[in-house]
Design a protein around this motif. Structure first.
Motif, PDB file in Angstrom:
ATOM      1  N   ILE A  18      49.048  39.603  32.754  1.00  0.00           N
ATOM      2  CA  ILE A  18      48.335  38.948  33.859  1.00  0.00           C
ATOM      3  C   ILE A  18      49.236  38.869  35.082  1.00  0.00           C
ATOM      4  O   ILE A  18      48.809  39.152  36.216  1.00  0.00           O
ATOM      5  CB  ILE A  18      47.861  37.540  33.445  1.00  0.00           C
ATOM      6  CG1 ILE A  18      46.805  37.646  32.345  1.00  0.00           C
ATOM      7  CG2 ILE A  18      47.277  36.788  34.641  1.00  0.00           C
ATOM      8  CD1 ILE A  18      46.434  36.325  31.712  1.00  0.00           C
ATOM      9  N   TYR A  22      48.693  40.665  38.724  1.00  0.00           N
ATOM     10  CA  TYR A  22      48.616  39.810  39.910  1.00  0.00           C
ATOM     11  C   TYR A  22      49.681  40.184  40.942  1.00  0.00           C
ATOM     12  O   TYR A  22      49.401  40.294  42.140  1.00  0.00           O
ATOM     13  CB  TYR A  22      48.781  38.353  39.482  1.00  0.00           C
ATOM     14  CG  TYR A  22      48.668  37.358  40.615  1.00  0.00           C
ATOM     15  CD1 TYR A  22      47.418  36.954  41.087  1.00  0.00           C
ATOM     16  CD2 TYR A  22      49.809  36.830  41.214  1.00  0.00           C
ATOM     17  CE1 TYR A  22      47.312  36.041  42.127  1.00  0.00           C
ATOM     18  CE2 TYR A  22      49.710  35.921  42.254  1.00  0.00           C
ATOM     19  CZ  TYR A  22      48.456  35.528  42.707  1.00  0.00           C
ATOM     20  OH  TYR A  22      48.361  34.633  43.741  1.00  0.00           O
ATOM     21  N   LEU A  45      44.324  33.558  30.315  1.00  0.00           N
ATOM     22  CA  LEU A  45      43.582  33.592  31.575  1.00  0.00           C
ATOM     23  C   LEU A  45      43.259  32.184  32.066  1.00  0.00           C
ATOM     24  O   LEU A  45      43.398  31.876  33.254  1.00  0.00           O
ATOM     25  CB  LEU A  45      42.295  34.391  31.404  1.00  0.00           C
ATOM     26  CG  LEU A  45      42.441  35.914  31.352  1.00  0.00           C
ATOM     27  CD1 LEU A  45      41.191  36.552  30.760  1.00  0.00           C
ATOM     28  CD2 LEU A  45      42.719  36.484  32.737  1.00  0.00           C
ATOM     29  N   TYR A  49      44.552  30.936  35.673  1.00  0.00           N
ATOM     30  CA  TYR A  49      43.592  30.743  36.760  1.00  0.00           C
ATOM     31  C   TYR A  49      42.921  29.369  36.751  1.00  0.00           C
ATOM     32  O   TYR A  49      42.384  28.937  37.767  1.00  0.00           O
ATOM     33  CB  TYR A  49      42.491  31.806  36.689  1.00  0.00           C
ATOM     34  CG  TYR A  49      42.959  33.196  37.042  1.00  0.00           C
ATOM     35  CD1 TYR A  49      43.198  33.566  38.362  1.00  0.00           C
ATOM     36  CD2 TYR A  49      43.147  34.162  36.057  1.00  0.00           C
ATOM     37  CE1 TYR A  49      43.605  34.851  38.695  1.00  0.00           C
ATOM     38  CE2 TYR A  49      43.557  35.454  36.375  1.00  0.00           C
ATOM     39  CZ  TYR A  49      43.785  35.786  37.692  1.00  0.00           C
ATOM     40  OH  TYR A  49      44.192  37.060  38.013  1.00  0.00           O
ATOM     41  N   VAL A  54      37.536  31.667  35.688  1.00  0.00           N
ATOM     42  CA  VAL A  54      37.678  32.911  34.937  1.00  0.00           C
ATOM     43  C   VAL A  54      36.308  33.472  34.574  1.00  0.00           C
ATOM     44  O   VAL A  54      35.469  32.761  34.018  1.00  0.00           O
ATOM     45  CB  VAL A  54      38.501  32.696  33.655  1.00  0.00           C
ATOM     46  CG1 VAL A  54      38.568  33.985  32.844  1.00  0.00           C
ATOM     47  CG2 VAL A  54      39.903  32.222  34.007  1.00  0.00           C
ATOM     48  N   GLN A  59      38.155  38.702  36.702  1.00  0.00           N
ATOM     49  CA  GLN A  59      39.560  38.614  36.297  1.00  0.00           C
ATOM     50  C   GLN A  59      39.915  39.556  35.131  1.00  0.00           C
ATOM     51  O   GLN A  59      41.081  39.844  34.907  1.00  0.00           O
ATOM     52  CB  GLN A  59      39.922  37.180  35.889  1.00  0.00           C
ATOM     53  CG  GLN A  59      40.251  36.262  37.045  1.00  0.00           C
ATOM     54  CD  GLN A  59      38.997  35.732  37.704  1.00  0.00           C
ATOM     55  OE1 GLN A  59      37.969  35.577  37.054  1.00  0.00           O
ATOM     56  NE2 GLN A  59      39.068  35.461  39.000  1.00  0.00           N
ATOM     57  N   TYR A  60      38.913  40.024  34.411  1.00  0.00           N
ATOM     58  CA  TYR A  60      39.212  40.896  33.272  1.00  0.00           C
ATOM     59  C   TYR A  60      37.990  41.739  32.914  1.00  0.00           C
ATOM     60  O   TYR A  60      36.870  41.446  33.325  1.00  0.00           O
ATOM     61  CB  TYR A  60      39.651  40.071  32.057  1.00  0.00           C
ATOM     62  CG  TYR A  60      38.543  39.270  31.413  1.00  0.00           C
ATOM     63  CD1 TYR A  60      37.828  39.766  30.332  1.00  0.00           C
ATOM     64  CD2 TYR A  60      38.202  38.004  31.894  1.00  0.00           C
ATOM     65  CE1 TYR A  60      36.806  39.035  29.746  1.00  0.00           C
ATOM     66  CE2 TYR A  60      37.185  37.259  31.310  1.00  0.00           C
ATOM     67  CZ  TYR A  60      36.496  37.782  30.235  1.00  0.00           C
ATOM     68  OH  TYR A  60      35.487  37.057  29.664  1.00  0.00           O
ATOM     69  N   ASP A  79      43.338  40.568  41.954  1.00  0.00           N
ATOM     70  CA  ASP A  79      42.382  39.894  42.840  1.00  0.00           C
ATOM     71  C   ASP A  79      41.916  40.784  43.985  1.00  0.00           C
ATOM     72  O   ASP A  79      40.784  40.680  44.444  1.00  0.00           O
ATOM     73  CB  ASP A  79      43.008  38.617  43.421  1.00  0.00           C
ATOM     74  CG  ASP A  79      43.141  37.531  42.356  1.00  0.00           C
ATOM     75  OD1 ASP A  79      42.374  37.579  41.373  1.00  0.00           O
ATOM     76  OD2 ASP A  79      44.013  36.665  42.502  1.00  0.00           O
TER      77      ASP A  79
END
Length: 268
Positions: A18, A22, A45, A49, A54, A59-60, A79
């Protein structure tokens, strides 16, 4: 949530991915994970976040090679990404195994293929689902193994599973002819609650299904569900550790006794 040492290592790995995504503004792909391991990805996550922020596709993104995959890769998304990550971007390949001679072969199952692959020193997180399609006439059918792309040459080098000579070759997902098969379970329930439907699916009491749910052994649509009163919707998929995978298919008319006739499909 008390984590084992192994789970703590997996959680830290997800945190690292992550952070990589980021900080460098790039998609970061994990290895294949089981539903239990992916639950740790969701935890990472949430910690990064905050739970309210989330969501999938933001985000995924998850993919395992085909829609119903049990083992999946999670891609952590930056992002400020400029273009969406699509399924073809995932580092996943599909290897088809065929017996070299259908008349002289063993009846091979999931464990046989996995055992041979692991015997090469390949770790479990490099391999996704293994789908074995039985032949209606001969013992050995066709198997499809999903793997990380850098495993292709190793798997294509496999020439023997148990006592059966096989031919392994990478194929396009679209050319693979596997099919999902089900066993139909019908019965009646007093409500569409998770514990009631589970009791019908595995033919046990609601008190036993409540124990399974509360012990974290039940996954609903890929996530651990500890809410036994959760109401199911048609198409929901649930897995029970040790019992298999099921799909809540449909509800029929209400009986005179006030019970609902439902259909559950068990993946075979």
């Amino acid at each position: 949530m008390n984590l084992t040492k192994e789970e703590q290592i997996i959680l830290k790995h997800y945190h690292d991915l992550i952070n990589l995504s980021y900080q460098r503004s790039i998609p970061a792909y994990s290895q294949f994970g089981s539903m239990s391991e992916l639950e740790l990805a969701y935890k990472a996550l949430d910690e990064f976040y905050g739970h309210q922020n989330v969501s999938e596709e933001v985000q995924y993104k998850l993919y395992g090679g085909y829609p119903e995959a049990e083992r999946k890769i999670i891609c952590f998304l930056p992002d400020d990404r400029q273009s969406p990550v699509v399924e073809q971007d995932f580092p996943i390949a599909c290897i088809r195994f065929l017996p070299a001679n259908k008349k002289f072969c063993d009846e091979l199952n999931h464990r046989d293929y996995l055992g041979t692959i692991m015997g090469l020193g390949i770790t479990r997180d490099r391999i996704g689902d293994i789908l074995v399609k039985k032949d209606p006439v001969f013992k050995a059918g066709t198997a499809y193994v999903f793997c990380k792309k850098d495993m292709v040459s190793l798997l294509e080098g496999i020439t023997r599973i148990k006592h059966t000579t096989v031919v392994a070759k990478e194929v396009a997902f679209s050319s693979a002819d596997w099919e999902i098969t089900y066993k139909t379970i019908t019965g009646s329930v007093s409500s569409f609650r998770l514990d009631a439907v589970l009791a019908l699916a595995i033919r046990t009491s609601r008190s036993q299904t409540v124990a399974l749910i509360q012990s974290g052994k039940v996954f609903l649509n890929g996530r651990i569900c500890t809410e036994n009163a959760k109401k199911l919707e048609e198409g929901d998929i649930f897995s029970i550790r040790g019992y298999g995978k099921f799909r809540y298919d449909k509800a029929n008319a209400l009986s005179k006794k006030g019970r609902y006739h439902i259909t559950v499909q068990q993946y075979t």
